[in-house]
Write a protein that holds these residues in place. Sequence first.
Motif, PDB file in Angstrom:
ATOM      1  N   LYS A  92       0.588  -1.302   0.201  1.00  0.00           N
ATOM      2  CA  LYS A  92       0.053  -0.080  -0.125  1.00  0.00           C
ATOM      3  C   LYS A  92       0.887   1.429   0.177  1.00  0.00           C
ATOM      4  O   LYS A  92       0.101   2.573  -0.101  1.00  0.00           O
ATOM      5  CB  LYS A  92      -1.076  -0.073   1.368  1.00  0.00           C
ATOM      6  N   GLY A  93       2.100   1.039   0.205  1.00  0.00           N
ATOM      7  CA  GLY A  93       3.030   2.279   0.141  1.00  0.00           C
ATOM      8  C   GLY A  93       3.190   2.875   1.591  1.00  0.00           C
ATOM      9  O   GLY A  93       3.446   4.189   1.619  1.00  0.00           O
ATOM     10  N   LEU A  94       2.536   2.111   2.593  1.00  0.00           N
ATOM     11  CA  LEU A  94       2.659   2.752   3.836  1.00  0.00           C
ATOM     12  C   LEU A  94       3.902   2.534   4.744  1.00  0.00           C
ATOM     13  O   LEU A  94       4.040   3.121   5.980  1.00  0.00           O
ATOM     14  CB  LEU A  94       1.251   2.449   4.648  1.00  0.00           C
ATOM     15  N   ALA A  95       4.467   1.494   4.162  1.00  0.00           N
ATOM     16  CA  ALA A  95       5.762   1.108   5.106  1.00  0.00           C
ATOM     17  C   ALA A  95       6.864   0.812   4.052  1.00  0.00           C
ATOM     18  O   ALA A  95       6.246   0.465   2.686  1.00  0.00           O
ATOM     19  CB  ALA A  95       5.686   0.153   6.048  1.00  0.00           C
ATOM     20  N   LEU A  96       7.991   0.683   4.230  1.00  0.00           N
ATOM     21  CA  LEU A  96       9.016   0.321   3.496  1.00  0.00           C
ATOM     22  C   LEU A  96       9.676  -1.085   3.927  1.00  0.00           C
ATOM     23  O   LEU A  96       9.530  -1.428   5.091  1.00  0.00           O
ATOM     24  CB  LEU A  96      10.216   1.249   3.542  1.00  0.00           C
ATOM     25  N   ASP A  97      10.059  -1.876   2.963  1.00  0.00           N
ATOM     26  CA  ASP A  97      10.870  -3.157   3.267  1.00  0.00           C
ATOM     27  C   ASP A  97      11.954  -2.861   3.870  1.00  0.00           C
ATOM     28  O   ASP A  97      12.507  -1.747   3.410  1.00  0.00           O
ATOM     29  CB  ASP A  97      11.198  -3.891   1.901  1.00  0.00           C
ATOM     30  N   GLY A 119       0.823   5.655  -1.714  1.00  0.00           N
ATOM     31  CA  GLY A 119       1.266   6.010  -0.373  1.00  0.00           C
ATOM     32  C   GLY A 119       2.585   6.960  -0.538  1.00  0.00           C
ATOM     33  O   GLY A 119       2.563   7.956  -1.452  1.00  0.00           O
ATOM     34  N   LEU A 120       3.673   6.408   0.178  1.00  0.00           N
ATOM     35  CA  LEU A 120       4.780   7.124  -0.017  1.00  0.00           C
ATOM     36  C   LEU A 120       5.503   7.339  -1.083  1.00  0.00           C
ATOM     37  O   LEU A 120       5.867   8.554  -1.416  1.00  0.00           O
ATOM     38  CB  LEU A 120       5.903   6.715   1.047  1.00  0.00           C
ATOM     39  N   TRP A 121       5.196   6.760  -2.158  1.00  0.00           N
ATOM     40  CA  TRP A 121       5.620   6.849  -3.482  1.00  0.00           C
ATOM     41  C   TRP A 121       4.824   7.960  -4.295  1.00  0.00           C
ATOM     42  O   TRP A 121       5.297   8.323  -5.352  1.00  0.00           O
ATOM     43  CB  TRP A 121       5.692   5.474  -4.266  1.00  0.00           C
ATOM     44  N   LYS A 122       3.866   8.614  -3.845  1.00  0.00           N
ATOM     45  CA  LYS A 122       3.041   9.642  -4.253  1.00  0.00           C
ATOM     46  C   LYS A 122       4.062  10.909  -4.413  1.00  0.00           C
ATOM     47  O   LYS A 122       3.801  11.585  -5.223  1.00  0.00           O
ATOM     48  CB  LYS A 122       1.967   9.838  -3.888  1.00  0.00           C
ATOM     49  N   GLY A 123       4.740  11.109  -3.473  1.00  0.00           N
ATOM     50  CA  GLY A 123       5.427  12.090  -3.155  1.00  0.00           C
ATOM     51  C   GLY A 123       7.056  11.819  -2.566  1.00  0.00           C
ATOM     52  O   GLY A 123       7.772  11.124  -3.305  1.00  0.00           O
ATOM     53  N   SER A 124       7.335  12.569  -1.620  1.00  0.00           N
ATOM     54  CA  SER A 124       8.485  12.426  -1.103  1.00  0.00           C
ATOM     55  C   SER A 124       8.804  12.070   0.257  1.00  0.00           C
ATOM     56  O   SER A 124       7.630  12.445   1.252  1.00  0.00           O
ATOM     57  CB  SER A 124       9.674  13.792  -1.339  1.00  0.00           C
ATOM     58  N   TYR A 125       9.727  11.333   0.730  1.00  0.00           N
ATOM     59  CA  TYR A 125       9.878  10.937   2.275  1.00  0.00           C
ATOM     60  C   TYR A 125      11.148  10.759   2.615  1.00  0.00           C
ATOM     61  O   TYR A 125      12.131  10.826   1.540  1.00  0.00           O
ATOM     62  CB  TYR A 125       9.141   9.666   2.242  1.00  0.00           C
ATOM     63  N   VAL A 126      11.392  10.595   3.801  1.00  0.00           N
ATOM     64  CA  VAL A 126      12.770  10.274   4.299  1.00  0.00           C
ATOM     65  C   VAL A 126      12.676   8.675   5.001  1.00  0.00           C
ATOM     66  O   VAL A 126      11.536   8.762   5.703  1.00  0.00           O
ATOM     67  CB  VAL A 126      13.079  11.131   5.540  1.00  0.00           C
TER      68      VAL A 126
END
Length: 152
Positions: A92-97, A119-126
């Motif tokens: 779902k893009g809510l967490a990372l492997d 999820g996170l892949w729609k924009g930017s994150y650290v």
Amino acid sequence: MPGQASVIDGDTLEIHGSRIRLWGIDAPESSQLCRGEDSSQYRCGGKAAAELDAFIARRPVNCSHVNLDPYGRVVATCSVGGTDLGEWLVRKGLALDWPQYSKHQYDGAQRDAEHAGRGLWKGSYVEPWLYRACIRANGKPSDCSDDANAHP
């Protein structure tokens, strides 16, 4: 042992009074901010926790103990209705492997989320592990959420 789970954050549950860290993934921290596709900030850690809670929907959660983390918490793979919660969060893009621990178990789910822009892949994150390191070095949540290490 199946049980009623309370969601503590995007990768931590509490069942029968025990904290359980989901194995092989890392979700953003509750204080962490990410940027959406419109570049505005949102609480990505809060979103991961809320969506996980909605998905579990008070159904029984089954967990299989893997090991203990350095803080003494149980680390486990957990599922609801046959769905691996770690894989679901990553897909779902809510967490990372978290390959350091997962040995790339959720790599395919992560590539799927990235290609679909979820999820996170729609924009930017650290990455959550870099965010926590920044906070430990006395950084403020807003500064640690946006920096040169932000993805993409």
